[in-house]
Design a protein around this motif. Structure first.
Motif, PDB file in Angstrom:
ATOM      1  N   SER A  84      -4.596   1.625   7.546  1.00 34.52           N
ATOM      2  CA  SER A  84      -4.563   2.432   6.315  1.00 34.52           C
ATOM      3  C   SER A  84      -5.638   3.495   6.377  1.00 34.52           C
ATOM      4  O   SER A  84      -6.743   3.253   6.844  1.00 34.52           O
ATOM      5  CB  SER A  84      -4.797   1.541   5.086  1.00 34.52           C
ATOM      6  N   LYS A 117       0.858  -1.181   0.000  1.00 37.89           N
ATOM      7  CA  LYS A 117       0.000   0.000   0.000  1.00 37.89           C
ATOM      8  C   LYS A 117       0.894   1.231   0.000  1.00 37.89           C
ATOM      9  O   LYS A 117       1.764   1.348  -0.843  1.00 37.89           O
ATOM     10  CB  LYS A 117      -0.991  -0.038   1.159  1.00 37.89           C
ATOM     11  N   CYS A 173      -0.867  -2.936   8.511  1.00 38.94           N
ATOM     12  CA  CYS A 173      -1.106  -1.946   7.462  1.00 38.94           C
ATOM     13  C   CYS A 173      -2.571  -1.934   7.042  1.00 38.94           C
ATOM     14  O   CYS A 173      -3.158  -0.858   6.855  1.00 38.94           O
ATOM     15  CB  CYS A 173      -0.216  -2.213   6.252  1.00 38.94           C
TER      16      CYS A 173
END
Length: 72
Positions: free
Chosen positions: A71, A6, A67
């Motif tokens: 995010s 990401k 993550c």
């Protein structure tokens, strides 16, 4: 092992201590496009494993889960 996921950069390099490998990961985020990477999370030890590959995989899985959960 270092990789991007990401908008994060992950360092999932284990610690080798006496034939045991301790899984750990550092997660970084860039401050801006092309900017410096800033550490946003350090896992600490995630357990010890009999091989480098097993420790890397544990670190990788932990980092990806973190993550995904963090995010924006």
């Amino acid at each position: 092992m270092q990789f991007d996921y990401k908008h994060f950069h992950i360092d999932a390099s284990p610690l080798d201590e006496g034939g045991r490998y301790y899984a750990r990961a550092k997660i970084y985020r860039r401050t801006s496009a092309g900017g410096d990477a800033v550490e946003v999370k350090y896992s600490g030890d995630l357990g010890d494993y009999p091989s480098d590959a097993a420790a890397i995989e544990a670190s990788r899985q932990w980092a990806i889960q973190w993550c995904d959960a963090n995010s924006a």
